[in-house]
Design an enzyme around this catalytic site. Structure first.
Site, mmCIF file in Angstrom:
data_model
loop_
_atom_site.group_PDB
_atom_site.id
_atom_site.type_symbol
_atom_site.label_atom_id
_atom_site.label_comp_id
_atom_site.label_asym_id
_atom_site.label_seq_id
_atom_site.Cartn_x
_atom_site.Cartn_y
_atom_site.Cartn_z
ATOM 1 N N ARG A 64 -21.087 22.877 44.353
ATOM 2 C CA ARG A 64 -20.767 21.767 43.456
ATOM 3 C C ARG A 64 -20.508 22.300 42.055
ATOM 4 O O ARG A 64 -19.571 21.860 41.372
ATOM 5 C CB ARG A 64 -21.967 20.805 43.430
ATOM 6 C CG ARG A 64 -21.716 19.526 42.686
ATOM 7 C CD ARG A 64 -20.904 18.582 43.524
ATOM 8 N NE ARG A 64 -20.543 17.406 42.752
ATOM 9 C CZ ARG A 64 -20.214 16.234 43.275
ATOM 10 N NH1 ARG A 64 -20.227 16.080 44.581
ATOM 11 N NH2 ARG A 64 -19.877 15.224 42.516
ATOM 12 N N LEU A 92 -19.416 13.907 37.672
ATOM 13 C CA LEU A 92 -19.022 15.076 36.893
ATOM 14 C C LEU A 92 -20.265 15.825 36.430
ATOM 15 O O LEU A 92 -21.284 15.215 36.075
ATOM 16 C CB LEU A 92 -18.179 14.632 35.689
ATOM 17 C CG LEU A 92 -16.838 14.002 36.067
ATOM 18 C CD1 LEU A 92 -16.227 13.288 34.871
ATOM 19 C CD2 LEU A 92 -15.883 15.066 36.609
ATOM 20 N N ASN A 104 -15.521 6.256 31.361
ATOM 21 C CA ASN A 104 -15.401 5.769 32.736
ATOM 22 C C ASN A 104 -15.272 4.260 32.750
ATOM 23 O O ASN A 104 -15.783 3.571 31.869
ATOM 24 C CB ASN A 104 -16.630 6.186 33.562
ATOM 25 C CG ASN A 104 -16.521 5.804 35.031
ATOM 26 O OD1 ASN A 104 -15.519 6.089 35.683
ATOM 27 N ND2 ASN A 104 -17.545 5.148 35.551
ATOM 28 N N HIS A 106 -16.040 0.934 35.264
ATOM 29 C CA HIS A 106 -16.836 0.597 36.444
ATOM 30 C C HIS A 106 -16.699 -0.899 36.711
ATOM 31 O O HIS A 106 -16.847 -1.700 35.775
ATOM 32 C CB HIS A 106 -18.300 0.982 36.199
ATOM 33 C CG HIS A 106 -19.187 0.751 37.371
ATOM 34 N ND1 HIS A 106 -19.213 1.606 38.455
ATOM 35 C CD2 HIS A 106 -20.061 -0.243 37.647
ATOM 36 C CE1 HIS A 106 -20.078 1.138 39.349
ATOM 37 N NE2 HIS A 106 -20.606 0.029 38.886
ATOM 38 N N ALA A 139 -24.879 12.466 32.477
ATOM 39 C CA ALA A 139 -25.157 13.239 33.704
ATOM 40 C C ALA A 139 -25.512 12.344 34.886
ATOM 41 O O ALA A 139 -25.449 12.772 36.031
ATOM 42 C CB ALA A 139 -26.297 14.217 33.454
ATOM 43 N N GLY A 140 -25.838 11.072 34.586
ATOM 44 C CA GLY A 140 -26.265 10.190 35.671
ATOM 45 C C GLY A 140 -25.101 9.492 36.354
ATOM 46 O O GLY A 140 -23.933 9.742 36.055
ATOM 47 N N ASP A 142 -23.165 6.375 36.495
ATOM 48 C CA ASP A 142 -22.842 5.133 35.772
ATOM 49 C C ASP A 142 -23.943 4.740 34.782
ATOM 50 O O ASP A 142 -24.206 3.555 34.576
ATOM 51 C CB ASP A 142 -22.595 4.001 36.776
ATOM 52 C CG ASP A 142 -21.435 4.313 37.712
ATOM 53 O OD1 ASP A 142 -21.547 3.987 38.914
ATOM 54 O OD2 ASP A 142 -20.440 4.907 37.251
HETATM 55 C C1 GRF Z 1 -11.508 0.483 39.862
HETATM 56 O O1 GRF Z 1 -12.014 -0.836 39.934
HETATM 57 C C2 GRF Z 1 -12.590 1.426 39.470
HETATM 58 O O2 GRF Z 1 -13.478 0.916 38.501
HETATM 59 C C3 GRF Z 1 -13.310 1.587 40.783
HETATM 60 O O3 GRF Z 1 -12.316 1.610 41.786
HETATM 61 C C4 GRF Z 1 -11.151 1.010 41.243
HETATM 62 C C5 GRF Z 1 -10.092 2.089 41.152
HETATM 63 O O4 GRF Z 1 -8.903 1.448 41.016
HETATM 64 N N1 GRF Z 1 -14.072 2.815 40.810
HETATM 65 P P1 GRF Z 1 -7.571 2.306 40.690
HETATM 66 O O5 GRF Z 1 -7.640 3.607 41.478
HETATM 67 O O6 GRF Z 1 -7.556 2.549 39.201
HETATM 68 O O7 GRF Z 1 -6.471 1.405 41.147
#
Ligand code: GRF
Length: 200
Positions: A64, A92, A104, A106, A139-140, A142
């Site tokens: 990894r 990551l 990121n 989410h 590091a976690g 989300d």
């Molecule tokens: C997004 O909702 C992202 O937050 C989640 O999966 C989806 C990815 O969509 N992890 P895309 O690949 O940007 O269309």
């Protein structure tokens, strides 16, 4: 500002950034797109836009850590001011996180429903309101400092696909707004607070 975007799937969040970056007033351009696997729609979108792409599979590396280092080297080639994880489905590690600021997106209101099945988990829980979160990556899983969130209602009869689609419409707008503000105005972090140039 120079953006490197990391994807794992369809790349609709990437596409939103590509579309808005065409306007010089946005203040950021996507300079390369990376993925954790080859031949995904997100990479095809980058190729259609004439951008360099790279793919680093974890399974192609002996560990990894080796994957994390290889990814960091690839990203570094493009000298980004900011890395955007848009539907990137790998955690990551320090080789990347020690060298770059990563944002990121989410599809839930963190800290609720972290991880790879946020929309499914929110539906299963029976929440009436969910949403999306744009946050700095730490590091976690989300767990990094929240930059912005938008609520999205759960409708009767929603399934994972209909709810995720409703979230994605809002999510791409939030990501475009936050990334643009960071690019144009800069940001600073104090503890769990991320301040952009002006309010938000
Ligand atoms: C997004 O909702 C992202 O937050 C989640 O999966 C989806 C990815 O969509 N992890 P895309 O690949 O940007 O269309």
């Amino acid at each position: 500002s120079r953006l490197v975007v990391l994807v794992s799937g369809s790349g609709t969040n990437l596409q939103a950034l590509l579309d808005v970056a065409a306007d010089p007033a946005y203040g950021a351009t996507v300079v390369a797109v990376g993925a954790d696997r080859p031949a995904i729609e997100g990479l095809a979108r980058a190729e259609r836009a004439g951008l360099p792409t790279f793919a680093e599979r974890v399974s192609d590396h002996t560990s990894r850590e080796a994957w994390d280092s290889a990814l960091a080297e690839k990203i570094a080639e493009y000298k980004p001011d900011l890395v955007v994880s848009a539907g990137f489905m790998k955690i990551l590690g320090p080789a990347v996180l020690s060298r770059f600021t990563v944002v990121n997106t989410h599809p839930a209101l963190l800290p609720a429903f972290p991880g790879a099945h946020a929309v499914r988990d929110a539906l299963a829980y029976g929440v009436k309101v969910t949403g999306c979160t744009v946050h700095l990556v730490d590091a976690g899983v989300d767990t990094g400092p929240v930059i912005a969130q938008t609520a999205v209602p759960v409708e009767d009869g929603d399934d994972e696909a209909t709810l995720h689609e409703r979230i994605k419409v809002v999510e791409r707008g939030l990501l475009v707004e936050v990334v643009g503000r960071m690019a144009r105005e800069g940001w600073r972090v104090s503890g769990r607070t991320v301040r952009l140039g002006t309010t938000l």
